[in-house]
Design a protein around this motif. Structure first.
Motif, PDB file in Angstrom:
ATOM      1  N   GLU A 226      -5.340   6.895  -1.240  1.00 51.09           N
ATOM      2  CA  GLU A 226      -4.278   6.166  -1.934  1.00 51.09           C
ATOM      3  C   GLU A 226      -4.169   6.618  -3.388  1.00 51.09           C
ATOM      4  O   GLU A 226      -3.061   6.783  -3.916  1.00 51.09           O
ATOM      5  CB  GLU A 226      -4.533   4.662  -1.838  1.00 51.09           C
ATOM      6  CG  GLU A 226      -4.475   4.157  -0.393  1.00 51.09           C
ATOM      7  CD  GLU A 226      -4.134   2.676  -0.292  1.00 51.09           C
ATOM      8  OE1 GLU A 226      -3.966   2.033  -1.346  1.00 51.09           O
ATOM      9  OE2 GLU A 226      -4.015   2.186   0.843  1.00 51.09           O
TER      10      GLU A 226
ATOM     11  N   HIS B  14       0.848  -1.190   0.000  1.00 56.12           N
ATOM     12  CA  HIS B  14       0.000   0.000   0.000  1.00 56.12           C
ATOM     13  C   HIS B  14       0.885   1.243   0.000  1.00 56.12           C
ATOM     14  O   HIS B  14       1.985   1.241   0.549  1.00 56.12           O
ATOM     15  CB  HIS B  14      -0.923  -0.007   1.216  1.00 56.12           C
ATOM     16  CG  HIS B  14      -1.994  -1.049   1.148  1.00 56.12           C
ATOM     17  ND1 HIS B  14      -3.113  -0.924   0.362  1.00 56.12           N
ATOM     18  CD2 HIS B  14      -2.105  -2.260   1.751  1.00 56.12           C
ATOM     19  CE1 HIS B  14      -3.871  -1.996   0.475  1.00 56.12           C
ATOM     20  NE2 HIS B  14      -3.282  -2.831   1.313  1.00 56.12           N
ATOM     21  N   ILE B  15       0.378   2.284  -0.620  1.00 56.38           N
ATOM     22  CA  ILE B  15       1.162   3.509  -0.753  1.00 56.38           C
ATOM     23  C   ILE B  15       1.218   4.308   0.549  1.00 56.38           C
ATOM     24  O   ILE B  15       2.105   5.135   0.740  1.00 56.38           O
ATOM     25  CB  ILE B  15       0.573   4.384  -1.889  1.00 56.38           C
ATOM     26  CG1 ILE B  15       1.593   5.418  -2.362  1.00 56.38           C
ATOM     27  CG2 ILE B  15      -0.718   5.057  -1.444  1.00 56.38           C
ATOM     28  CD1 ILE B  15       2.798   4.821  -3.033  1.00 56.38           C
ATOM     29  N   LEU B  16       0.296   4.051   1.471  1.00 57.10           N
ATOM     30  CA  LEU B  16       0.244   4.828   2.709  1.00 57.10           C
ATOM     31  C   LEU B  16       1.346   4.340   3.658  1.00 57.10           C
ATOM     32  O   LEU B  16       1.109   3.570   4.583  1.00 57.10           O
ATOM     33  CB  LEU B  16      -1.138   4.708   3.352  1.00 57.10           C
ATOM     34  CG  LEU B  16      -1.406   5.657   4.534  1.00 57.10           C
ATOM     35  CD1 LEU B  16      -1.208   7.097   4.138  1.00 57.10           C
ATOM     36  CD2 LEU B  16      -2.800   5.434   5.089  1.00 57.10           C
ATOM     37  N   GLN B  17       2.554   4.818   3.383  1.00 64.46           N
ATOM     38  CA  GLN B  17       3.728   4.490   4.180  1.00 64.46           C
ATOM     39  C   GLN B  17       4.455   5.785   4.522  1.00 64.46           C
ATOM     40  O   GLN B  17       4.459   6.743   3.730  1.00 64.46           O
ATOM     41  CB  GLN B  17       4.681   3.566   3.416  1.00 64.46           C
ATOM     42  CG  GLN B  17       4.067   2.249   2.995  1.00 64.46           C
ATOM     43  CD  GLN B  17       5.046   1.419   2.181  1.00 64.46           C
ATOM     44  OE1 GLN B  17       6.255   1.418   2.433  1.00 64.46           O
ATOM     45  NE2 GLN B  17       4.540   0.711   1.187  1.00 64.46           N
TER      46      GLN B  17
ATOM     47  N   GLY C  57      -6.771   2.094   5.665  1.00 62.48           N
ATOM     48  CA  GLY C  57      -6.554   2.942   4.496  1.00 62.48           C
ATOM     49  C   GLY C  57      -7.845   3.521   3.953  1.00 62.48           C
ATOM     50  O   GLY C  57      -8.929   3.329   4.507  1.00 62.48           O
TER      51      GLY C  57
ATOM     52  N   GLU D  45      -9.394   4.359  -0.125  1.00 58.80           N
ATOM     53  CA  GLU D  45      -9.124   4.258  -1.557  1.00 58.80           C
ATOM     54  C   GLU D  45      -8.787   5.601  -2.180  1.00 58.80           C
ATOM     55  O   GLU D  45      -7.822   5.721  -2.949  1.00 58.80           O
ATOM     56  CB  GLU D  45     -10.334   3.640  -2.272  1.00 58.80           C
ATOM     57  CG  GLU D  45     -10.140   3.508  -3.779  1.00 58.80           C
ATOM     58  CD  GLU D  45     -11.383   3.042  -4.499  1.00 58.80           C
ATOM     59  OE1 GLU D  45     -11.304   2.801  -5.711  1.00 58.80           O
ATOM     60  OE2 GLU D  45     -12.453   2.935  -3.848  1.00 58.80           O
TER      61      GLU D  45
ATOM     62  N   LEU E  66      -2.381  10.007  -3.295  1.00 57.59           N
ATOM     63  CA  LEU E  66      -0.952   9.909  -2.983  1.00 57.59           C
ATOM     64  C   LEU E  66      -0.161   9.402  -4.180  1.00 57.59           C
ATOM     65  O   LEU E  66       0.915   9.935  -4.494  1.00 57.59           O
ATOM     66  CB  LEU E  66      -0.740   9.003  -1.772  1.00 57.59           C
ATOM     67  CG  LEU E  66      -1.258   9.522  -0.428  1.00 57.59           C
ATOM     68  CD1 LEU E  66      -1.031   8.472   0.660  1.00 57.59           C
ATOM     69  CD2 LEU E  66      -0.595  10.836  -0.038  1.00 57.59           C
ATOM     70  N   ILE E  67      -0.672   8.382  -4.856  1.00 56.98           N
ATOM     71  CA  ILE E  67       0.035   7.859  -6.025  1.00 56.98           C
ATOM     72  C   ILE E  67       0.106   8.902  -7.129  1.00 56.98           C
ATOM     73  O   ILE E  67       1.152   9.102  -7.759  1.00 56.98           O
ATOM     74  CB  ILE E  67      -0.634   6.558  -6.522  1.00 56.98           C
ATOM     75  CG1 ILE E  67      -0.431   5.445  -5.494  1.00 56.98           C
ATOM     76  CG2 ILE E  67      -0.079   6.135  -7.873  1.00 56.98           C
ATOM     77  CD1 ILE E  67      -1.201   4.178  -5.795  1.00 56.98           C
TER      78      ILE E  67
ATOM     79  N   ILE F 133       3.666  -1.596  -5.593  1.00 52.73           N
ATOM     80  CA  ILE F 133       2.485  -0.763  -5.398  1.00 52.73           C
ATOM     81  C   ILE F 133       1.525  -0.978  -6.567  1.00 52.73           C
ATOM     82  O   ILE F 133       1.898  -0.811  -7.729  1.00 52.73           O
ATOM     83  CB  ILE F 133       2.867   0.726  -5.301  1.00 52.73           C
ATOM     84  CG1 ILE F 133       3.812   0.987  -4.124  1.00 52.73           C
ATOM     85  CG2 ILE F 133       1.619   1.592  -5.199  1.00 52.73           C
ATOM     86  CD1 ILE F 133       3.209   0.749  -2.776  1.00 52.73           C
TER      87      ILE F 133
END
Length: 286
Positions: A100, A4-7, A95, A97, A103-104, A118
């Motif tokens: 995310e 997941h991108i939420l890092q 998270g 949707e 962020l991407i 990802i």
């Protein structure tokens, strides 16, 4: 394995990149969204006081992300050992949707590398002309069951819509038949409205007006109680359409009136999803 991108590492990179942007914010248009994704930096947020006990932040600056849903969704992301996210000023568990997607999209726009693990959301995936033409042809077919006898008509309309979507400045030269009495700034929406059997009625119609709109859409006669409040009136309208195999939907084209369509109930979810890909909002009337 999909990540997941939420890092924290990605949020931290976005914060650092935005510190270099003019005004420490960025507006990012994304095809398929009705509005820009907006990211900015927030200092001394009052939500600092609402962080879970024991949270240790790398810095107090928070990443604020506005996602253009209806209504707009606002996220505030703090960079602790794991990101801490507030959504509508409430702590978000897990998270989201739309966050995310945002962020991407922002990482890509700011040329920040993303791990291959990802998963790129469908909304952000590059789509070929053939894929978009196929989606447009399907959308028109679902919005016009029984209207066009020849499949070549659907192909022509899909091609016109694709050109209005992808190259509006060239549209008039290729499709003058759609340019008569052209109005408004949204060429794609204007072409779509001309290609489908949409009927316009007041934002808050009386029973007689709604009956007339429904009759125009279906060719049938209706009898709606004049005394019903608006919500009950539309419920009764749908109840009378149901035996005929239709679902009443609204295409969001103007704040002043309603643009009504009927679709097959089984097709409604697909129609809504396809329209959204091209920045058009179609909703169940309820």
């Amino acid at each position: 394995m999909t990540e997941h991108i939420l890092q924290t590492r990605y949020v931290e990179k976005l914060v650092r990149a935005l510190e270099e942007e003019p005004g420490r914010h960025i507006h990012l248009p994304v095809r398929g969204l009705k509005g820009d994704i907006v990211a900015s930096l927030v200092e001394d947020s009052p939500l600092l006081a609402s962080l879970p006990e024991g949270t240790r932040l790398k810095f107090d600056t928070a990443l604020k992300v506005r996602y253009p849903s209806d209504p707009v969704e606002v996220f505030l992301v703090f960079t602790g050992r794991e990101p801490v996210v507030f959504f509508r000023d409430e702590l978000l568990a897990g998270g989201h949707e739309h966050l995310e997607i945002a962020l991407i999209a922002l990482l890509r726009e700011l040329h920040i590398a993303i791990a291959r693990a990802i998963a790129i959301p469908e909304l952000l995936r590059h789509r070929s002309a053939e894929e978009e033409l196929a989606d447009l042809r399907e959308l028109i077919a679902l919005l016009t069951p029984g209207v066009y006898a020849d499949d070549t008509d659907l192909d022509t309309i899909a091609q016109a819509l694709y050109l209005a979507w992808s190259a509006p400045s060239s549209f008039a030269a290729f499709h003058p038949e759609f340019m008569e009495e052209e109005e408004g700034d949204d060429l794609f929406l204007s072409v779509l409205e001309k290609a489908v059997p949409v009927v316009y009625c007041s934002r808050h119609p009386a029973a007689a007006e709604l009956e007339e709109c429904m009759s125009e859409l279906t060719g049938e006669d209706f009898n709606l109680p004049a005394s019903l409040p608006e919500a009950a009136l539309f419920e009764q309208a749908q109840a009378q359409l149901q035996p005929l195999g239709w679902l009443l939907v609204h295409m969001d084209t103007s704040p002043e009136d309603r643009s009504l369509l009927v679709v097959l109930p089984a097709d409604a979810a697909r129609v809504i999803a396809l329209a959204q890909r091209f920045n058009v909002t179609i909703k169940n009337i309820f």
